[in-house]
Design a protein around this motif. Structure first.
Motif, mmCIF file in Angstrom:
data_model
loop_
_atom_site.group_PDB
_atom_site.id
_atom_site.type_symbol
_atom_site.label_atom_id
_atom_site.label_comp_id
_atom_site.label_asym_id
_atom_site.label_seq_id
_atom_site.Cartn_x
_atom_site.Cartn_y
_atom_site.Cartn_z
ATOM 1 N N ALA A 194 54.255 70.171 36.992
ATOM 2 C CA ALA A 194 54.398 69.160 38.035
ATOM 3 C C ALA A 194 55.517 69.551 38.994
ATOM 4 O O ALA A 194 56.527 70.134 38.593
ATOM 5 C CB ALA A 194 54.698 67.806 37.405
ATOM 6 N N VAL A 195 55.335 69.224 40.275
ATOM 7 C CA VAL A 195 56.322 69.617 41.282
ATOM 8 C C VAL A 195 57.656 68.909 41.080
ATOM 9 O O VAL A 195 58.690 69.382 41.540
ATOM 10 C CB VAL A 195 55.794 69.351 42.706
ATOM 11 N N GLN A 196 57.648 67.779 40.388
ATOM 12 C CA GLN A 196 58.897 67.069 40.119
ATOM 13 C C GLN A 196 59.278 67.128 38.641
ATOM 14 O O GLN A 196 60.015 66.285 38.148
ATOM 15 C CB GLN A 196 58.768 65.610 40.563
ATOM 16 N N GLY A 197 58.742 68.169 37.939
ATOM 17 C CA GLY A 197 59.068 68.324 36.527
ATOM 18 C C GLY A 197 60.562 68.529 36.323
ATOM 19 O O GLY A 197 61.171 69.388 36.973
ATOM 20 N N LYS A 198 61.165 67.759 35.417
ATOM 21 C CA LYS A 198 62.625 67.803 35.224
ATOM 22 C C LYS A 198 62.983 67.892 33.748
ATOM 23 O O LYS A 198 62.227 67.469 32.870
ATOM 24 C CB LYS A 198 63.284 66.564 35.821
ATOM 25 N N TRP A 234 53.793 76.188 22.784
ATOM 26 C CA TRP A 234 54.731 75.688 23.783
ATOM 27 C C TRP A 234 53.984 74.866 24.819
ATOM 28 O O TRP A 234 53.735 75.308 25.928
ATOM 29 C CB TRP A 234 55.489 76.847 24.432
ATOM 30 N N ARG A 235 53.610 73.664 24.409
ATOM 31 C CA ARG A 235 52.897 72.737 25.276
ATOM 32 C C ARG A 235 53.450 71.339 25.050
ATOM 33 O O ARG A 235 54.232 71.103 24.132
ATOM 34 C CB ARG A 235 51.395 72.766 24.998
ATOM 35 N N GLY A 236 53.047 70.419 25.932
ATOM 36 C CA GLY A 236 53.461 69.032 25.755
ATOM 37 C C GLY A 236 54.827 68.735 26.348
ATOM 38 O O GLY A 236 55.261 69.340 27.325
ATOM 39 N N GLU A 237 55.524 67.790 25.753
ATOM 40 C CA GLU A 237 56.796 67.291 26.276
ATOM 41 C C GLU A 237 57.860 68.392 26.303
ATOM 42 O O GLU A 237 57.984 69.191 25.374
ATOM 43 C CB GLU A 237 57.288 66.130 25.408
ATOM 44 N N ILE A 238 58.641 68.418 27.379
ATOM 45 C CA ILE A 238 59.774 69.342 27.498
ATOM 46 C C ILE A 238 61.052 68.514 27.454
ATOM 47 O O ILE A 238 61.435 67.880 28.439
ATOM 48 C CB ILE A 238 59.699 70.143 28.815
ATOM 49 N N ASP A 239 61.688 68.474 26.282
ATOM 50 C CA ASP A 239 62.869 67.632 26.114
ATOM 51 C C ASP A 239 64.137 68.425 25.809
ATOM 52 O O ASP A 239 65.196 67.861 25.556
ATOM 53 C CB ASP A 239 62.635 66.594 25.009
ATOM 54 N N ASN A 240 64.026 69.758 25.817
ATOM 55 C CA ASN A 240 65.226 70.573 25.663
ATOM 56 C C ASN A 240 65.040 71.892 26.402
ATOM 57 O O ASN A 240 63.923 72.267 26.772
ATOM 58 C CB ASN A 240 65.568 70.799 24.181
ATOM 59 N N GLU A 241 66.134 72.592 26.602
ATOM 60 C CA GLU A 241 66.122 73.796 27.438
ATOM 61 C C GLU A 241 65.307 74.917 26.803
ATOM 62 O O GLU A 241 64.676 75.711 27.497
ATOM 63 C CB GLU A 241 67.553 74.259 27.686
ATOM 64 N N GLU A 242 65.287 74.985 25.483
ATOM 65 C CA GLU A 242 64.544 76.062 24.819
ATOM 66 C C GLU A 242 63.056 75.998 25.149
ATOM 67 O O GLU A 242 62.408 77.031 25.362
ATOM 68 C CB GLU A 242 64.736 75.972 23.294
#
Length: 516
Positions: free
Chosen positions: A433-437, A469-477
């Motif tokens: 997503a363009v606003q992925g954070k 490596w799919r789904g929620e991104i909740d940490n830098e790794e």
């Protein structure tokens, strides 16, 4: 204002910023402001490029098929009614057609510049075609079967074969000249270094009679007197940091550094910024006193260059990937149509709102694309820019949405992107997503070289996804691993690699890791 200033620009600027269902405006996106000179070039109408390697391959195939048809047709029309059918002449026609293509190659007939002309093209064709027939006559004489070959058939094959080749070349000449006018055959090139070295390089490139380069302008970071506003007649378009935004707005095929090899520090600093682009990047060596072995260079005409980075998928690789995407995508769309119909019905019965929705994602070369998905959130809580990541037990997700997100069935409409719009591949880095954070920081601020994953088209499935490596991104790794696997895929791409990832995808979906 300076061209390095940042400009805040809405994603929906072309159509006006549209409010969400709740009345809030879409989040804004950072864009770099370009100079008026750069905007003038970027706003020019530009067509997609055609690969000369692919064109030459198609012409070779057309020559072989054309000559084979003429030879076999003349044999069937004249010899067969008199002497009956035999496979030996048919094989002889195919062999002569193959030798003709090899002879044309040796005569350098397969060249874009040759296609544009008349005299050189037709003289080389007739001389090579005559050589093939003389060779065949000589072979048949020494093999002692010359008396069994019809002379009328040979003359017919020779004459009509040349006529067919001539008509084919006339049509090809017309096409090539039109493509040249449209800019499809030229490599759109920018020069880095607006100084004396840059002027020497531009003048050397302009001296090449058959150059396919279209020089757009120069970029330079320096603000002092060393950086010329106009370099050998080309305008200075901005600083090196502006190249990323410039290449996003218009087609750029080649970035050519005019800096001497001795400026190693400056070159490395610039390459760290530019390697994320899906373009060829070369360092000109025309002014360097230090000389390497000739085979260390690649040449643009007589100008020696050192290759730094290359486009990851080009020429026939791009054709194979296009065919793979369209063929496999259409097949999957047909096979999965009943499943998609059932999912659409379940969504419609579960909650009010449309079945499909479009979401803004990063596409090839950082372009913004709309990807189709089955709606898994309540309509009044739709998130077209995916500014807020879906988490475990997210209240925005519908009952059906939880199922289709867990099984990735919500991704199936992206087959429409692959087959009909062509802005997605079956396999590739997932379109974020363009606003992925991550913790209020955009992904590109979190991982160095993040945008390098956009050097190829994004895909519905990918190497990172089948490795968990799919789904929620909740940490830098998690975001770092995604980028790491995506870059590995880009550097090691092959059709078999795509097929392997596609076959492994169902098992990855069954495991359902990190999908909420």
């Amino acid at each position: 204002m300076e061209s390095s200033d940042l400009q805040v620009k809405a994603d929906a600027a072309a159509a006006g910023a549209a409010p969400t269902a709740a009345g809030r405006a879409y989040p804004f996106e950072r864009r770099r402001r370009l100079s008026s000179a750069a905007l003038a070039v970027a706003n020019e109408k530009v067509h997609s490029a055609y690969s000369s390697v692919v064109i030459n391959g198609v012409v070779r195939t057309a020559d072989f098929v054309c000559l084979s048809i003429v030879g076999v047709a003349s044999y069937l029309g004249y010899v067969v009614p008199i002497d009956g059918f035999s496979w030996i002449p048919v094989w002889a026609v195919l062999a002569m057609s193959l030798v003709a293509v090899i002879s044309f190659q040796a005569a350098e007939v397969y060249d874009i510049e040759i296609y544009r002309g008349r005299l050189r093209q037709f003289t080389r064709l007739i001389s090579s075609w005559t050589f093939v027939f003389l060779l065949f006559i000589g072979v048949s004489f020494f093999a002692k079967f010359g008396d069994t070959v019809s002379r009328v058939w040979l003359v017919t094959f020779f004459v009509f074969g040349f006529i067919a080749l001539s008509l084919e070349r006339m049509a090809l000449r017309s096409l090539v000249r039109r493509w040249a006018r449209e800019g499809r055959l030229g490599r759109r090139t920018i020069i880095v270094g607006s100084d004396e070295n840059g002027e020497h390089l531009i003048e050397a490139l302009r001296q090449q009679d058959d150059s396919d380069l279209k020089l757009l302008g120069v970029f330079d970071d320096r603000n002092d007197a060393r950086a010329l506003d106009t370099c050998a007649g080309l305008p200075k378009l901005g600083k090196v940091n502006d190249i990323l935004e410039f290449a996003r707005r218009t087609r750029v095929d080649l970035v050519l550094f005019a800096l001497p090899i001795s400026a190693e520090g400056r070159i490395l600093e610039m390459l760290k910024k530019l390697w994320v682009l899906p373009v060829d990047i070369r360092l000109s060596a025309h002014t360097n006193k230090l000389r390497f072995r000739p085979r260390s260079y690649s040449y643009i005409g007589s100008v020696p260059t050192l290759g730094m980075f290359e486009q990851p998928i080009t020429d026939w690789d791009m054709v194979m990937k296009w065919v793979f995407d369209r063929f496999v995508g259409a097949l999957l769309l047909i096979l999965l149509a009943p499943v998609m119909a059932l999912v659409a019905l379940a969504i419609k019965l579960d909650s009010p709102g449309p079945v499909l929705f479009r979401q803004k994602r990063f596409g090839f070369n950082n372009e913004r694309i709309d990807v189709f998905k089955f709606r898994s959130l309540y309509h009044h809580q739709a998130d077209p820019l995916a500014a807020k990541v879906v988490t475990r037990n997210d209240p925005r997700v519908t009952r059906v949405g939880r199922i289709i997100r867990k099984t990735s069935l919500d991704e199936l409409p992206q087959l429409f992107n692959v087959v009909f719009k062509g802005n997605l591949s079956i396999v590739g880095p997932r379109p974020h997503a363009v606003q992925g954070k991550l913790q209020s920081r955009l992904f590109d601020e979190t991982v160095d070289g993040y945008f390098a994953r956009h050097r190829v088209k994004p895909g519905i499935t990918g190497w990172a996804q089948i490795n968990g490596w799919r789904g929620e991104i909740d940490n830098e790794e998690k975001i770092q691993k995604r980028v790491e696997f995506d870059l590995y895929y880009i550097e090691n791409w092959s059709p078999l690699f795509d097929l392997y990832i596609l076959l492994k995808t169902p098992w990855a979906l069954i495991k359902g890791e990190n999908a909420y």
